[in-house]
Design a protein around this motif. Structure first.
Motif, PDB file in Angstrom:
ATOM      1  N   ARG A 147      44.132  81.620 -45.097  1.00  0.00           N
ATOM      2  CA  ARG A 147      43.513  82.844 -45.826  1.00  0.00           C
ATOM      3  C   ARG A 147      42.554  83.444 -45.179  1.00  0.00           C
ATOM      4  O   ARG A 147      41.556  82.999 -44.075  1.00  0.00           O
ATOM      5  N   ASN A 148      41.853  84.642 -45.320  1.00  0.00           N
ATOM      6  CA  ASN A 148      41.031  85.359 -44.835  1.00  0.00           C
ATOM      7  C   ASN A 148      40.164  86.156 -45.987  1.00  0.00           C
ATOM      8  O   ASN A 148      40.607  85.918 -47.187  1.00  0.00           O
ATOM      9  N   ALA A 149      39.147  87.044 -45.636  1.00  0.00           N
ATOM     10  CA  ALA A 149      38.397  87.651 -46.522  1.00  0.00           C
ATOM     11  C   ALA A 149      39.398  88.363 -47.377  1.00  0.00           C
ATOM     12  O   ALA A 149      39.091  88.671 -48.403  1.00  0.00           O
ATOM     13  N   ALA A 150      40.318  89.278 -46.996  1.00  0.00           N
ATOM     14  CA  ALA A 150      41.249  90.043 -47.595  1.00  0.00           C
ATOM     15  C   ALA A 150      41.692  89.302 -48.821  1.00  0.00           C
ATOM     16  O   ALA A 150      41.815  89.822 -49.901  1.00  0.00           O
ATOM     17  N   THR A 151      42.378  88.159 -48.747  1.00  0.00           N
ATOM     18  CA  THR A 151      43.010  87.239 -49.658  1.00  0.00           C
ATOM     19  C   THR A 151      41.684  86.883 -50.650  1.00  0.00           C
ATOM     20  O   THR A 151      41.833  87.019 -51.955  1.00  0.00           O
ATOM     21  N   ILE A 152      40.494  86.632 -50.382  1.00  0.00           N
ATOM     22  CA  ILE A 152      39.392  86.336 -51.392  1.00  0.00           C
ATOM     23  C   ILE A 152      39.124  87.393 -52.062  1.00  0.00           C
ATOM     24  O   ILE A 152      38.946  87.129 -53.402  1.00  0.00           O
ATOM     25  N   GLU A 153      39.098  88.622 -51.481  1.00  0.00           N
ATOM     26  CA  GLU A 153      38.526  89.741 -52.243  1.00  0.00           C
ATOM     27  C   GLU A 153      39.856  90.065 -53.012  1.00  0.00           C
ATOM     28  O   GLU A 153      39.617  90.376 -54.107  1.00  0.00           O
TER      29      GLU A 153
ATOM     30  N   LYS B 154      39.495  77.470 -49.906  1.00  0.00           N
ATOM     31  CA  LYS B 154      39.300  76.065 -49.279  1.00  0.00           C
ATOM     32  C   LYS B 154      40.367  76.449 -47.977  1.00  0.00           C
ATOM     33  O   LYS B 154      39.934  75.919 -46.963  1.00  0.00           O
ATOM     34  N   ASN B 155      41.228  77.306 -48.009  1.00  0.00           N
ATOM     35  CA  ASN B 155      42.048  77.336 -46.830  1.00  0.00           C
ATOM     36  C   ASN B 155      41.842  78.390 -45.900  1.00  0.00           C
ATOM     37  O   ASN B 155      42.437  78.559 -44.795  1.00  0.00           O
ATOM     38  N   SER B 156      40.820  79.233 -46.336  1.00  0.00           N
ATOM     39  CA  SER B 156      40.135  80.400 -45.770  1.00  0.00           C
ATOM     40  C   SER B 156      39.185  79.732 -44.411  1.00  0.00           C
ATOM     41  O   SER B 156      38.618  78.826 -44.526  1.00  0.00           O
ATOM     42  N   GLY B 157      39.417  80.635 -43.309  1.00  0.00           N
ATOM     43  CA  GLY B 157      38.414  80.293 -42.072  1.00  0.00           C
ATOM     44  C   GLY B 157      37.027  80.858 -42.634  1.00  0.00           C
ATOM     45  O   GLY B 157      36.815  81.526 -43.707  1.00  0.00           O
TER      46      GLY B 157
ATOM     47  N   ASP C 261      33.098  76.441 -52.811  1.00  0.00           N
ATOM     48  CA  ASP C 261      33.859  76.369 -51.690  1.00  0.00           C
ATOM     49  C   ASP C 261      33.889  77.851 -51.166  1.00  0.00           C
ATOM     50  O   ASP C 261      33.897  77.799 -49.800  1.00  0.00           O
ATOM     51  N   LEU C 262      33.505  78.993 -51.837  1.00  0.00           N
ATOM     52  CA  LEU C 262      33.279  80.244 -50.996  1.00  0.00           C
ATOM     53  C   LEU C 262      32.010  80.058 -50.219  1.00  0.00           C
ATOM     54  O   LEU C 262      31.920  80.448 -49.136  1.00  0.00           O
ATOM     55  N   LEU C 263      30.943  79.256 -50.904  1.00  0.00           N
ATOM     56  CA  LEU C 263      29.552  79.233 -50.064  1.00  0.00           C
ATOM     57  C   LEU C 263      30.018  78.428 -48.733  1.00  0.00           C
ATOM     58  O   LEU C 263      29.254  78.778 -47.863  1.00  0.00           O
ATOM     59  N   LYS C 264      30.841  77.541 -48.893  1.00  0.00           N
ATOM     60  CA  LYS C 264      31.159  76.737 -47.591  1.00  0.00           C
ATOM     61  C   LYS C 264      31.591  77.761 -46.505  1.00  0.00           C
ATOM     62  O   LYS C 264      31.463  77.509 -45.192  1.00  0.00           O
ATOM     63  N   LYS C 265      32.217  78.716 -46.718  1.00  0.00           N
ATOM     64  CA  LYS C 265      32.657  79.803 -46.115  1.00  0.00           C
ATOM     65  C   LYS C 265      31.952  80.801 -45.618  1.00  0.00           C
ATOM     66  O   LYS C 265      32.220  81.782 -44.995  1.00  0.00           O
TER      67      LYS C 265
END
Length: 173
Positions: free
Chosen positions: A21-27, A77-80, A142-146
């Motif tokens: 996943r990427n930032a766009a997915t998180i957004e 979790k699956n995001s870089g 999990d967001l903080l980890k990224k």
């Protein structure tokens, strides 16, 4: 007998788990969560007691929201790692849009506490709040980890504000 839809769901889930996943997915996930919070807020505002059957829209919207949070957590979790600019955008959205909507929804729940109590639903609301807080905390962690080190304090502050909102509502119930 295993239904074909169950096999397809399992295959889709397994595939989704390995696609980065990427930032766009998180957004996108955060916007879905915000929409679900708005729907929950509307359901709470429309509730005026009258028994558990009248609270079903709230329960349904709470479950939809919780599923969205858990799905977003899987994506996180699956995001870089997220770069500094994307982190700023994500944190700004959480701080300026998501958290105020969470706070407003929780205040609406508190305002309806007497109606929930009259209908014997206080423990249900409390349980749902605790679940949402737990899942939100997991997602936030999990967001903080990224999040890059330069954005950690802003990210932690946003999560702390949401936690304070939940803690206040939980204390009320």
């Amino acid at each position: 007998m295993v239904a074909i839809k169950d096999i397809l769901l399992l295959a889709a889930s397994a595939t989704a788990a390995v696609i980065p996943r990427n930032a766009a997915t998180i957004e996108k996930d955060l916007k879905t969560i915000n929409t679900d919070i708005s729907n929950l807020h509307t359901a709470v505002n429309n509730y005026n007691g009258g028994g558990a059957i009248n609270a079903l829209p709230i329960q349904n919207d709470e479950q939809t929201l919780d599923k969205a949070i858990n799905s977003a957590d899987t994506d996180a979790k699956n995001s870089g790692a997220v770069n500094d600019a994307d982190s700023k955008t994500i944190i700004a959205y959480i701080k300026n849009t998501l958290e105020p909507n969470i706070a407003a929804t929780l205040k609406a729940l508190i305002a309806k506490k007497a109606d929930f109590a009259k209908d014997g639903l206080t423990s249900t609301v409390l349980s749902d709040l605790q679940t949402l807080k737990k899942d939100t905390d997991t997602f936030g962690a999990d967001l903080l980890k990224k999040t890059p080190s330069g954005q950690q304090s802003a990210g932690k502050a946003a999560l702390a504000k949401i936690d304070a909102d939940f803690n206040n509502a939980i204390k009320q119930f």
